[in-house]
Write a protein that holds these residues in place. Structure first.
Motif, PDB file in Angstrom:
ATOM      1  N   HIS A 261     -20.015  28.571 -33.927  1.00 45.90           N
ATOM      2  CA  HIS A 261     -20.741  28.124 -35.119  1.00 45.90           C
ATOM      3  C   HIS A 261     -20.033  26.987 -35.850  1.00 45.90           C
ATOM      4  O   HIS A 261     -20.545  26.470 -36.837  1.00 45.90           O
ATOM      5  CB  HIS A 261     -20.951  29.314 -36.066  1.00 45.90           C
ATOM      6  CG  HIS A 261     -21.784  30.408 -35.467  1.00 45.90           C
ATOM      7  ND1 HIS A 261     -23.161  30.330 -35.342  1.00 45.90           N
ATOM      8  CD2 HIS A 261     -21.418  31.594 -34.898  1.00 45.90           C
ATOM      9  CE1 HIS A 261     -23.606  31.423 -34.764  1.00 45.90           C
ATOM     10  NE2 HIS A 261     -22.570  32.202 -34.469  1.00 45.90           N
ATOM     11  N   SER A 262     -18.856  26.631 -35.395  1.00 45.50           N
ATOM     12  CA  SER A 262     -18.117  25.556 -36.095  1.00 45.50           C
ATOM     13  C   SER A 262     -17.785  24.376 -35.186  1.00 45.50           C
ATOM     14  O   SER A 262     -17.342  23.331 -35.663  1.00 45.50           O
ATOM     15  CB  SER A 262     -16.809  26.122 -36.674  1.00 45.50           C
ATOM     16  OG  SER A 262     -16.017  26.679 -35.639  1.00 45.50           O
ATOM     17  N   ALA A 263     -18.014  24.519 -33.895  1.00 39.98           N
ATOM     18  CA  ALA A 263     -17.587  23.475 -32.938  1.00 39.98           C
ATOM     19  C   ALA A 263     -18.354  22.167 -33.112  1.00 39.98           C
ATOM     20  O   ALA A 263     -17.763  21.081 -33.060  1.00 39.98           O
ATOM     21  CB  ALA A 263     -17.753  23.986 -31.518  1.00 39.98           C
ATOM     22  N   ASN A 264     -19.673  22.255 -33.306  1.00 39.14           N
ATOM     23  CA  ASN A 264     -20.487  21.025 -33.323  1.00 39.14           C
ATOM     24  C   ASN A 264     -19.901  19.960 -34.249  1.00 39.14           C
ATOM     25  O   ASN A 264     -19.803  18.790 -33.886  1.00 39.14           O
ATOM     26  CB  ASN A 264     -21.922  21.340 -33.757  1.00 39.14           C
ATOM     27  CG  ASN A 264     -22.723  22.046 -32.676  1.00 39.14           C
ATOM     28  OD1 ASN A 264     -22.220  22.298 -31.580  1.00 39.14           O
ATOM     29  ND2 ASN A 264     -23.968  22.393 -32.987  1.00 39.14           N
ATOM     30  N   ASP A 265     -19.532  20.382 -35.444  1.00 38.03           N
ATOM     31  CA  ASP A 265     -19.085  19.406 -36.455  1.00 38.03           C
ATOM     32  C   ASP A 265     -17.717  18.801 -36.142  1.00 38.03           C
ATOM     33  O   ASP A 265     -17.352  17.786 -36.741  1.00 38.03           O
ATOM     34  CB  ASP A 265     -19.030  20.070 -37.843  1.00 38.03           C
ATOM     35  CG  ASP A 265     -20.430  20.393 -38.370  1.00 38.03           C
ATOM     36  OD1 ASP A 265     -20.539  21.263 -39.262  1.00 38.03           O
ATOM     37  OD2 ASP A 265     -21.397  19.767 -37.861  1.00 38.03           O
ATOM     38  N   GLU A 266     -16.980  19.428 -35.221  1.00 36.30           N
ATOM     39  CA  GLU A 266     -15.640  18.912 -34.908  1.00 36.30           C
ATOM     40  C   GLU A 266     -15.584  18.169 -33.584  1.00 36.30           C
ATOM     41  O   GLU A 266     -14.502  17.813 -33.112  1.00 36.30           O
ATOM     42  CB  GLU A 266     -14.619  20.053 -34.917  1.00 36.30           C
ATOM     43  CG  GLU A 266     -14.528  20.792 -36.243  1.00 36.30           C
ATOM     44  CD  GLU A 266     -14.320  19.866 -37.444  1.00 36.30           C
ATOM     45  OE1 GLU A 266     -14.767  20.220 -38.544  1.00 36.30           O
ATOM     46  OE2 GLU A 266     -13.732  18.789 -37.262  1.00 36.30           O
ATOM     47  N   ILE A 267     -16.756  17.948 -32.983  1.00 41.50           N
ATOM     48  CA  ILE A 267     -16.807  17.135 -31.769  1.00 41.50           C
ATOM     49  C   ILE A 267     -17.104  15.688 -32.170  1.00 41.50           C
ATOM     50  O   ILE A 267     -17.995  15.428 -32.991  1.00 41.50           O
ATOM     51  CB  ILE A 267     -17.897  17.633 -30.798  1.00 41.50           C
ATOM     52  CG1 ILE A 267     -17.622  19.087 -30.391  1.00 41.50           C
ATOM     53  CG2 ILE A 267     -17.975  16.725 -29.554  1.00 41.50           C
ATOM     54  CD1 ILE A 267     -16.316  19.313 -29.665  1.00 41.50           C
ATOM     55  N   CYS A 268     -16.349  14.768 -31.627  1.00 36.04           N
ATOM     56  CA  CYS A 268     -16.539  13.348 -31.911  1.00 36.04           C
ATOM     57  C   CYS A 268     -17.067  12.669 -30.658  1.00 36.04           C
ATOM     58  O   CYS A 268     -16.413  12.708 -29.603  1.00 36.04           O
ATOM     59  CB  CYS A 268     -15.203  12.726 -32.329  1.00 36.04           C
ATOM     60  SG  CYS A 268     -15.284  10.975 -32.758  1.00 36.04           S
ATOM     61  N   LEU A 269     -18.267  12.098 -30.773  1.00 37.90           N
ATOM     62  CA  LEU A 269     -18.910  11.436 -29.640  1.00 37.90           C
ATOM     63  C   LEU A 269     -18.789   9.921 -29.799  1.00 37.90           C
ATOM     64  O   LEU A 269     -19.260   9.347 -30.794  1.00 37.90           O
ATOM     65  CB  LEU A 269     -20.390  11.819 -29.556  1.00 37.90           C
ATOM     66  CG  LEU A 269     -21.228  11.039 -28.534  1.00 37.90           C
ATOM     67  CD1 LEU A 269     -20.713  11.213 -27.116  1.00 37.90           C
ATOM     68  CD2 LEU A 269     -22.693  11.436 -28.650  1.00 37.90           C
ATOM     69  N   LEU A 270     -18.136   9.311 -28.829  1.00 41.07           N
ATOM     70  CA  LEU A 270     -18.014   7.849 -28.789  1.00 41.07           C
ATOM     71  C   LEU A 270     -18.778   7.346 -27.569  1.00 41.07           C
ATOM     72  O   LEU A 270     -18.568   7.853 -26.460  1.00 41.07           O
ATOM     73  CB  LEU A 270     -16.549   7.435 -28.664  1.00 41.07           C
ATOM     74  CG  LEU A 270     -15.555   8.056 -29.667  1.00 41.07           C
ATOM     75  CD1 LEU A 270     -14.131   7.657 -29.304  1.00 41.07           C
ATOM     76  CD2 LEU A 270     -15.896   7.642 -31.089  1.00 41.07           C
TER      77      LEU A 270
END
Ligand SMILES: O=C(O)C(=O)C[C@H](O)[C@@H](O)CO
Length: 258
Positions: free
Chosen positions: A139-148
């Motif tokens: 429930h918290s991973a999405n916001d901590e993934i950085c997509l470049l």
């Protein structure tokens, strides 16, 4: 306990420039050496370096504890590849050869758990969740993934405004070598037309409120792009640094015998 804070993503959001380096020796020991150099980010290159999932994992393990944020570049933008490297613990992924907004949107979905995305759920097996120790990872991973995403073709530049309109793309990286090739200047990323296209793209990305990135080993050019607003700029490649230093030492040493 939530997913670890992605300090690199936060720095890009806040507009704090980050200086990085390519890591292409495809070896954990070499990556560990590079992690002591003081770079803000290191690209563990799965596109042009002889890496596989295990070697990418090994390098994540040695770089993650350092002050250098590991960025894993995939060979290409495939949803199953994103799933594997995120589970292996990458928090920032760099996806090459993104030419359209549709491709960028597909990578956004690949990076996020449902309902926002399609990332497969396997966190109990995953290094990313510390093998289930991070109880609230899902429930918290999405916001901590950085997509470049990498824009590095004429088509991508034509579609840049549409790519920039895709939500949850955290940074847009310009690949000078492939862009030059696409523009008909293979091997000449310093061609005036290529440089002009890069400068225009950095300006457009920055004006769109997104982070602009590039790999450029000419520090004068790097300064120019930083001044234009680029915030993740890589200025070296470990393979090149080693090869050039070795060649110079060999030449200088042999000159002693002349
Ligand atoms: O097109 C580029 O330039 C990049 O994407 C960086 C290269 O892939 C890197 O390997 C240096 O040539």
């Amino acid at each position: 306990m939530p997913a670890p804070k992605n300090t690199f993503k936060q720095a890009l959001k806040e507009g704090h420039a980050q200086i990085g380096c390519w890591v292409g020796l495809a070896d954990a020991y070499a990556a560990e050496v590079m992690s002591t150099c003081g770079f803000d980010w290191l690209v563990i290159d799965g596109e042009h370096a002889p890496n596989d999932l295990r070697s990418l994992r090994d390098q994540l393990q040695v770089v993650s504890p350092s002050d250098s944020h590991p960025v894993v570049r995939l060979p290409i933008g495939e949803t199953w590849m994103v799933k594997q490297v995120l589970d292996a613990g990458a928090q920032t992924v760099l996806i090459p050869m993104i030419d359209t907004a549709e491709q960028a949107a597909e990578m956004v979905r690949a990076c996020r758990y449902p309902p926002e995305g399609v990332r497969g759920v396997g966190s109990s097996l995953a290094r990313a969740s510390k093998f289930g120790e991070i109880a609230d990872y899902l429930h918290s991973a999405n916001d901590e993934i950085c997509l470049l995403v990498q824009v590095e073709s004429v088509e991508a530049m034509d579609n840049l405004d549409d790519i920039l309109a895709v939500d949850n793309v955290d940074g847009v990286f310009i690949g000078p070598a492939d862009l030059a090739a696409s523009m008909g200047h293979l091997g000449n990323a310093n061609h005036a037309d290529v440089v002009a296209t890069i400068e225009d793209a950095v300006t457009r990305i920055t004006k769109a409120g997104r982070a602009a990135g590039i790999l450029i080993t000419d520090l004068n050019a790097a300064k120019r792009y930083l001044d234009l607003g680029a915030t993740f700029v890589a200025t070296g490649i470990d393979v090149t640094l080693l090869a050039n230093a070795g060649r110079k030492l060999a030449s200088d040493s042999k000159a002693l015998m002349v």
